[in-house]
Scaffold this motif. Sequence first.
Motif, short mmCIF file in Angstrom:
data_model
loop_
_atom_site.label_atom_id
_atom_site.label_comp_id
_atom_site.label_asym_id
_atom_site.label_seq_id
_atom_site.Cartn_x
_atom_site.Cartn_y
_atom_site.Cartn_z
N ALA A 83 0.81 -1.22 0.00
CA ALA A 83 0.00 0.00 0.00
C ALA A 83 0.84 1.27 0.00
N ASP A 84 2.15 1.12 0.28
CA ASP A 84 3.02 2.30 0.40
C ASP A 84 3.50 2.74 -0.98
N VAL A 85 2.56 3.21 -1.80
CA VAL A 85 2.85 3.62 -3.17
C VAL A 85 2.13 4.94 -3.44
N PHE A 86 2.83 5.90 -3.99
CA PHE A 86 2.24 7.20 -4.32
C PHE A 86 1.71 7.26 -5.75
N CYS A 87 2.27 6.45 -6.64
CA CYS A 87 1.75 6.38 -8.01
C CYS A 87 2.26 5.11 -8.65
N THR A 88 1.57 4.66 -9.70
CA THR A 88 1.94 3.46 -10.43
C THR A 88 1.96 3.77 -11.92
N ASP A 89 3.10 3.49 -12.56
CA ASP A 89 3.25 3.68 -14.01
C ASP A 89 2.80 5.08 -14.44
N ARG A 90 3.27 6.07 -13.72
CA ARG A 90 2.91 7.44 -14.06
C ARG A 90 4.11 8.15 -14.70
N PRO A 91 3.90 8.89 -15.79
CA PRO A 91 5.02 9.63 -16.39
C PRO A 91 5.54 10.72 -15.45
N VAL A 92 6.82 10.62 -15.12
CA VAL A 92 7.50 11.63 -14.29
C VAL A 92 8.86 11.86 -14.93
N ALA A 93 9.31 13.12 -14.92
CA ALA A 93 10.66 13.40 -15.42
C ALA A 93 11.63 12.43 -14.76
N ARG A 94 12.34 11.63 -15.56
CA ARG A 94 13.05 10.43 -15.10
C ARG A 94 13.84 10.66 -13.80
N PRO A 95 13.39 10.07 -12.70
CA PRO A 95 14.08 10.29 -11.43
C PRO A 95 15.40 9.52 -11.35
N GLU A 96 16.36 10.16 -10.72
CA GLU A 96 17.64 9.54 -10.41
C GLU A 96 17.89 9.66 -8.92
N ARG A 97 18.79 8.81 -8.42
CA ARG A 97 19.08 8.84 -6.99
C ARG A 97 19.52 10.25 -6.56
N GLU A 98 18.98 10.69 -5.42
CA GLU A 98 19.22 12.00 -4.79
C GLU A 98 18.43 13.12 -5.44
N ASP A 99 17.61 12.82 -6.45
CA ASP A 99 16.70 13.85 -6.97
C ASP A 99 15.67 14.20 -5.89
N LEU A 100 15.18 15.42 -5.97
CA LEU A 100 14.14 15.89 -5.06
C LEU A 100 12.81 15.86 -5.80
N LEU A 101 11.82 15.13 -5.26
CA LEU A 101 10.48 15.10 -5.81
C LEU A 101 9.55 15.89 -4.91
N ALA A 102 8.52 16.47 -5.52
CA ALA A 102 7.47 17.15 -4.76
C ALA A 102 6.16 16.42 -4.99
N ILE A 103 5.41 16.24 -3.91
CA ILE A 103 4.08 15.65 -3.96
C ILE A 103 3.10 16.76 -3.62
N GLY A 104 2.16 17.03 -4.55
CA GLY A 104 1.31 18.20 -4.42
C GLY A 104 0.00 17.97 -3.69
N ASN A 105 -0.69 19.06 -3.44
CA ASN A 105 -2.01 19.06 -2.80
C ASN A 105 -2.00 18.26 -1.50
N ALA A 106 -1.01 18.54 -0.67
CA ALA A 106 -0.85 17.79 0.57
C ALA A 106 -1.40 18.54 1.79
N GLY A 107 -2.01 19.70 1.57
CA GLY A 107 -2.42 20.53 2.71
C GLY A 107 -3.65 20.04 3.43
N ALA A 108 -4.54 19.33 2.73
CA ALA A 108 -5.78 18.86 3.36
C ALA A 108 -5.64 17.39 3.76
N TYR A 109 -5.73 17.12 5.04
CA TYR A 109 -5.65 15.75 5.56
C TYR A 109 -4.32 15.10 5.24
N GLY A 110 -3.28 15.91 5.08
CA GLY A 110 -1.93 15.39 4.89
C GLY A 110 -1.27 15.18 6.23
N TYR A 111 -0.80 16.27 6.82
CA TYR A 111 -0.17 16.13 8.15
C TYR A 111 -1.19 15.66 9.18
#
Length: 410
Positions: free
Chosen positions: A343-371
């Motif tokens: 269950a610990d998955v944020f997305c599956t088979d989604r196009p994202v600018a190719r991530p490499e180790r130590e890249d910084l990703l942002a996850i959006g719309n986290a303000g409601a019921y996030g923290y």
Amino acid sequence: MSHASPPVRRLADWDHDRLSRLAAEHGTPLYVLDLDRVAANYERFASAFPDAHVMYAAKAHTGHAVLSKLLETGADIECAAWGELQRAIDAGADPDTLQYTAVNPPDRDLDYAVDLAEDHPGLTITGGARDTFDRLEARGYDGRVAIRINPGIGTGHHEKVATGKDAKFGIPYDEVPGLADEIGERFDLVGIHAHAGSGVLHDDLDDHCRAIAKVAEMGRTVEQSHDLAFVDFGGGFGVPYREDEDPLDMQVVGERVSEAVGDLDAQVKLEPGRYVVADAECILTEVNTVKETPAATVVGVDASLATLIRPAMFGSYHPIRNVSAPDRGAEPVSVGGPCCTSADVFCTDRPVARPEREDLLAIGNAGAYGYELANQFHSQPRPAEVAIEDDDARVVRERETLADVTRVER
């Protein structure tokens, strides 16, 4: 005026250089909260309902910085638990302006609310079960109450938030007139309350307005024999989580809601939560693993369902952007955290600018019921939260340590 700001903030609209600096200074995972956006969202909403009393639904984000900013902006606060009442007061709210919506309230919650009302008789307690009113009376309470009704129409982004047709919430619609007469003899009946659901966008608006019209009709029925101060239609207005979804045109929404309400002697109340805070916060997380498999390219990050549980809990979509290299070629990837569960998955088979180790990703719309729903699964300390306001950034929630996780153990 800040309410003229864009109706939705996409991840691409955040200052990527600033996000990178904040991650470098404070570590990851990290919640980044834009308080100016919180205020702009509230003002845009309130401007669409100039004749309504707009209260912020604290459960969406109860952080001190958010509550303080909204109180400063002119919002009142609606609370769903005793802790939210106390946190609203700690942030500067006048207890006489608070509204407490009790849902199967534990004794502690009712004891706190009744004690608070002794010195602050302006507090309104909303009950959604006959038991709640009986328990209030048993505590000697005879002050301001509202009846939460169940309109039988649920709306929103997921069946788990379609409260308007869930028997857990509110008095069955047909029982309300009789109960109102009974409650009016025992308490100061000042309002009718309902909440149809959450995350309402344009496709849900017809159903949402049908629910509002049904609640308004009950308000008119009860008004014939009781002098109501308000009819509260709750919140539920959504924001587009997916990039191809359009934001609500709040002026159109205001007109639709006004038409659905019709004539009421009582004041209209509305309780936006998600709309105010969702796009005002994102999560920063660092890539630690990139694994090519026949099934998928798996990208491991240091955020997890302990950081943001909504994808695991609701199947929720949250946009993801490569802050380090947004223009790198996009590839379909699956992004997940370090928890030992599928269950610990944020997305599956989604196009994202190719991530490499130590890249910084942002996850959006986290303000409601996030923290609000962040947890300590796998003994993970909860992340820090940094607030941006004007040109300043400050830590408004310290990063927990393992000592914080284990402090209450004996």
